[in-house]
Design an enzyme around this catalytic site. Structure first.
Site, mmCIF file in Angstrom:
data_model
loop_
_atom_site.group_PDB
_atom_site.id
_atom_site.type_symbol
_atom_site.label_atom_id
_atom_site.label_comp_id
_atom_site.label_asym_id
_atom_site.label_seq_id
_atom_site.Cartn_x
_atom_site.Cartn_y
_atom_site.Cartn_z
ATOM 1 N N SER A 82 0.757 -1.344 -0.077
ATOM 2 C CA SER A 82 -0.082 0.250 -0.046
ATOM 3 C C SER A 82 0.793 1.186 0.042
ATOM 4 C CB SER A 82 -0.881 -0.034 1.384
ATOM 5 O OG SER A 82 -1.144 1.063 1.307
ATOM 6 N N TYR A 102 -1.653 -0.100 11.059
ATOM 7 C CA TYR A 102 -2.053 -0.927 9.799
ATOM 8 C C TYR A 102 -0.803 -0.598 8.766
ATOM 9 C CZ TYR A 102 -3.476 -0.980 4.934
ATOM 10 O OH TYR A 102 -3.685 -1.533 3.488
ATOM 11 N N LYS A 149 2.117 -3.400 6.691
ATOM 12 C CA LYS A 149 2.591 -3.519 5.320
ATOM 13 C C LYS A 149 4.009 -3.314 5.302
ATOM 14 C CE LYS A 149 -1.553 -4.404 3.638
ATOM 15 N NZ LYS A 149 -1.874 -5.414 2.906
HETATM 16 N N1 LIG Z 1 -8.698 -1.054 -0.545
HETATM 17 C C1 LIG Z 1 -7.913 -0.288 -0.517
HETATM 18 O O1 LIG Z 1 -8.136 1.139 -0.244
HETATM 19 C C2 LIG Z 1 -6.390 -0.907 -0.376
HETATM 20 C C3 LIG Z 1 -5.373 0.383 -0.502
HETATM 21 C C4 LIG Z 1 -4.072 -0.659 -0.356
HETATM 22 C C5 LIG Z 1 -3.920 -1.715 -0.192
HETATM 23 N N2 LIG Z 1 -5.113 -2.464 0.291
HETATM 24 C C6 LIG Z 1 -4.731 -4.027 0.701
HETATM 25 O O2 LIG Z 1 -5.062 -4.929 -0.359
HETATM 26 C C7 LIG Z 1 -5.870 -5.874 0.252
HETATM 27 C C8 LIG Z 1 -7.044 -6.250 -0.324
HETATM 28 O O3 LIG Z 1 -7.911 -4.967 0.110
HETATM 29 P P1 LIG Z 1 -9.526 -4.591 -0.296
HETATM 30 O O4 LIG Z 1 -9.934 -3.383 -0.401
HETATM 31 O O5 LIG Z 1 -10.163 -5.823 -1.183
HETATM 32 O O6 LIG Z 1 -10.133 -5.334 1.303
HETATM 33 P P2 LIG Z 1 -11.364 -6.328 1.549
HETATM 34 O O7 LIG Z 1 -11.334 -6.139 3.165
HETATM 35 O O8 LIG Z 1 -12.235 -6.009 0.705
HETATM 36 O O9 LIG Z 1 -10.671 -7.684 1.137
HETATM 37 C C9 LIG Z 1 -10.072 -8.533 2.060
HETATM 38 C C10 LIG Z 1 -10.717 -9.901 2.116
HETATM 39 O O10 LIG Z 1 -9.674 -10.484 3.017
HETATM 40 C C11 LIG Z 1 -10.535 -11.400 3.707
HETATM 41 N N3 LIG Z 1 -9.525 -11.815 5.138
HETATM 42 C C12 LIG Z 1 -9.268 -10.837 6.057
HETATM 43 N N4 LIG Z 1 -8.319 -11.610 6.884
HETATM 44 C C13 LIG Z 1 -8.300 -12.829 6.580
HETATM 45 C C14 LIG Z 1 -7.820 -14.101 7.224
HETATM 46 N N5 LIG Z 1 -7.052 -13.906 7.923
HETATM 47 N N6 LIG Z 1 -7.830 -15.251 6.296
HETATM 48 C C15 LIG Z 1 -8.640 -15.182 5.094
HETATM 49 N N7 LIG Z 1 -9.253 -14.036 4.567
HETATM 50 C C16 LIG Z 1 -9.024 -12.992 5.228
HETATM 51 C C17 LIG Z 1 -11.626 -10.499 3.970
HETATM 52 O O11 LIG Z 1 -12.747 -11.342 4.600
HETATM 53 C C18 LIG Z 1 -11.928 -9.758 2.787
HETATM 54 O O12 LIG Z 1 -12.603 -10.643 1.879
HETATM 55 C C19 LIG Z 1 -5.687 -5.836 1.672
HETATM 56 O O13 LIG Z 1 -4.446 -6.498 2.108
HETATM 57 C C20 LIG Z 1 -5.404 -4.190 1.731
HETATM 58 O O14 LIG Z 1 -4.532 -3.764 3.114
HETATM 59 C C21 LIG Z 1 -6.283 -1.991 0.076
HETATM 60 O O1 LIG Z 2 -15.632 9.118 5.864
HETATM 61 C C1 LIG Z 2 -14.613 9.558 5.608
HETATM 62 C C2 LIG Z 2 -13.450 8.454 5.107
HETATM 63 C C3 LIG Z 2 -12.434 9.007 4.753
HETATM 64 N N1 LIG Z 2 -12.196 10.461 4.819
HETATM 65 C C4 LIG Z 2 -10.916 10.888 4.193
HETATM 66 O O2 LIG Z 2 -10.658 10.602 3.056
HETATM 67 C C5 LIG Z 2 -9.281 10.388 2.700
HETATM 68 C C6 LIG Z 2 -9.067 8.687 2.060
HETATM 69 O O3 LIG Z 2 -9.415 8.083 3.199
HETATM 70 P P1 LIG Z 2 -9.598 6.534 2.984
HETATM 71 O O4 LIG Z 2 -10.670 6.287 2.029
HETATM 72 O O5 LIG Z 2 -10.105 5.948 4.350
HETATM 73 O O6 LIG Z 2 -8.256 6.134 2.402
HETATM 74 P P2 LIG Z 2 -6.849 5.968 3.128
HETATM 75 O O7 LIG Z 2 -6.996 6.425 4.667
HETATM 76 O O8 LIG Z 2 -5.720 6.679 2.238
HETATM 77 O O9 LIG Z 2 -6.436 4.418 3.228
HETATM 78 C C7 LIG Z 2 -6.914 3.548 2.209
HETATM 79 O O10 LIG Z 2 -5.712 3.576 1.300
HETATM 80 C C8 LIG Z 2 -4.465 3.311 1.479
HETATM 81 C C9 LIG Z 2 -3.569 3.299 0.375
HETATM 82 O O11 LIG Z 2 -3.333 4.632 0.267
HETATM 83 C C10 LIG Z 2 -4.538 1.667 2.041
HETATM 84 O O12 LIG Z 2 -3.662 1.111 2.438
HETATM 85 C C11 LIG Z 2 -5.930 1.485 3.179
HETATM 86 O O13 LIG Z 2 -5.895 0.338 3.343
HETATM 87 C C12 LIG Z 2 -6.881 2.100 2.525
HETATM 88 O O14 LIG Z 2 -7.993 2.088 3.705
HETATM 89 C C13 LIG Z 2 -8.620 10.567 4.307
HETATM 90 O O15 LIG Z 2 -8.152 11.852 3.937
HETATM 91 C C14 LIG Z 2 -9.624 10.361 5.326
HETATM 92 O O16 LIG Z 2 -9.551 11.415 6.289
HETATM 93 C C15 LIG Z 2 -13.111 11.275 5.141
HETATM 94 O O17 LIG Z 2 -12.935 12.389 5.232
HETATM 95 N N2 LIG Z 2 -14.394 10.921 5.513
#
Ligand SMILES: NC(=O)c1ccc[n+]([C@@H]2O[C@H](COP(=O)([O-])OP(=O)(O)OC[C@H]3O[C@@H](n4cnc5c(N)ncnc54)[C@H](O)[C@@H]3O)[C@@H](O)[C@H]2O)c1
Ligand SMILES: O=c1ccn([C@@H]2O[C@H](COP(=O)(O)OP(=O)(O)O[C@H]3O[C@H](CO)[C@@H](O)[C@H](O)[C@H]3O)[C@@H](O)[C@H]2O)c(=O)[nH]1
Length: 323
Positions: free
Chosen positions: A127, A151, A155
């Site tokens: 991330s 978190y 990572k």
């Molecule tokens: N969505 C974002 O903004 C974002 C950004 C950067 C990185 N990531 C990373 O990408 C990955 C996927 O994110 P996402 O947005 O699809 O999240 P998500 O929560 O929708 O998907 C993650 C999935 O993993 C499953 N899971 C969690 N813990 C588990 C475990 N111990 N065993 C088996 N399954 C488990 C959950 O049930 C879920 O279905 C995560 O590792 C997250 O940290 C997400």
């Molecule tokens: O209800 C809300 C939710 C978010 N925010 C703001 O919106 C921005 C983006 O927030 P969010 O969508 O939660 O993303 P991040 O905090 O940037 O984190 C996300 O994006 C990261 C990668 O950049 C991932 O690692 C994380 O898993 C994922 O939650 C931030 O300034 C938050 O404070 C609000 O103002 N109101």
């Protein structure tokens, strides 16, 4: 790549479901494991509807090593895409042990079992959070890394673990994909972002306000040193992100790929919270009521990606616009 068997952990989640659709479209065979911690089984039924055939799925928690072993004992995987983990910054500040338990122990188990079954190709969901609040933006992959919250620390630790493993054992091939902020959904509308409970992320929160499930958007922080006082992120379409995984997997299967390499997956453009709301209002025709609130713990001011490395080495670039 036709016929290669890929294990997708966390495949019922937001990015997982969209990536599985693209993997199947590309001719990969896919097995999915998930514990439904943050997803529902119906998401996989929806994937089946999109792709038009069945999926192989097992309900497994990565922290249960015996269950994980059973999965690897049954099938010979060519590689793993590892999405499973917890991902909410704010929750991690409040409950750090949840994050260390799930993200670290789950991944360490996965490496152990992969090694035992000689499956040593991994695409890992990292991330942009590993850049913390970068001194220079856009973030370049070799910038110094630092975490701003538990978190992010998981990572960062998991990236370090991957680098250590690949340095000690030269037969591992690992790609660390540093996602920026994925949003949007598959064009069919059948799959999308559907987190359990109240969403932590901006886009699903806005969507729930738009449909009347939540009364108003809390804007966390309006005194940041940015153009409108709200925080800036790099929002990328989830289908572009899904395609980034295909590009990474293909790279892992090339004979010249070695070691552990990070790539940013973003657009290179920064958008503020207020700009996201305005874009959503314009696209949907709905007014999003807002309340200005204090900053959220653990949040960075402005983060967006340098995207040249993925373009040059993976042949990947975003194509879909998000705002
Ligand atoms: N969505 C974002 O903004 C974002 C950004 C950067 C990185 N990531 C990373 O990408 C990955 C996927 O994110 P996402 O947005 O699809 O999240 P998500 O929560 O929708 O998907 C993650 C999935 O993993 C499953 N899971 C969690 N813990 C588990 C475990 N111990 N065993 C088996 N399954 C488990 C959950 O049930 C879920 O279905 C995560 O590792 C997250 O940290 C997400
Ligand atoms: O209800 C809300 C939710 C978010 N925010 C703001 O919106 C921005 C983006 O927030 P969010 O969508 O939660 O993303 P991040 O905090 O940037 O984190 C996300 O994006 C990261 C990668 O950049 C991932 O690692 C994380 O898993 C994922 O939650 C931030 O300034 C938050 O404070 C609000 O103002 N109101």
């Amino acid at each position: 790549m036709e016929g290669k068997l890929v294990l997708v952990t966390g495949g019922a989640g937001f990015i997982g479901t969209h990536t599985v659709v693209q993997l199947l479209k590309e001719g990969f065979r896919v097995s999915i494991i998930d514990n439904f911690d943050n997803s529902v089984e119906e998401a996989l039924d929806r994937v089946k509807e999109v792709v038009g055939w069945g999926l192989f799925f097992l309900q497994v928690d990565l922290r249960n090593k015996d269950d994980l072993e059973k999965v690897f004992a049954k099938s010979k995987f060519d590689g793993v895409i590892h999405f499973a983990g917890r991902k909410a910054v704010g929750e991690s500040v409040e409950y750090p042990r949840r994050y260390f338990d799930n993200n670290l122990i789950g991944t360490i188990n996965l490496y152990e079992v992969m090694a035992k079954y000689n499956c040593k190709k991994m695409v890992f969901s990292s991330s942009s959070t590993v850049y913390g609040q970068p001194e220079k933006i856009p973030c370049v992959e070799d910038t110094e890394l630092k975490a701003m919250n538990p978190y992010g620390r998981t990572k960062l630790f998991l990236e370090e673990i991957a680098r250590d493993i690949s340095q000690a054992e030269s037969d591992w091939q690992i790609i660390l994909l540093r996602y920026f902020n994925p949003v949007a959904a598959h064009e069919s509308g059948k799959i999308g972002e559907d987190p359990k409970g109240i969403p932590n992320n901006l886009m699903p929160y806005i969507q729930q306000v738009a449909v009347g499930r939540l009364p108003e958007l809390n804007v966390y922080g309006h005194d940041y040193p940015t153009r409108d006082g709200t925080a800036i992120r790099d929002y990328i379409h989830v289908m572009d992100l899904a395609d980034g995984h295909i590009a990474a997997l293909k790279k892992l299967f090339t004979p010249d790929f070695k070691g552990c390499v990070p790539y940013n997956l973003g657009t290179g453009r920064g958008t503020s919270v207020l700009e996201m709301v305005a874009a959503f209002e314009k696209a949907s025709g709905k007014k999003i009521p807002m309340k200005l609130c204090p900053r959220r713990a653990g949040d960075a001011t402005a983060v967006y990606a340098a995207v040249d490395k993925a373009a040059k080495e993976l042949g990947w670039k975003y194509v879909l616009l998000t705002s």
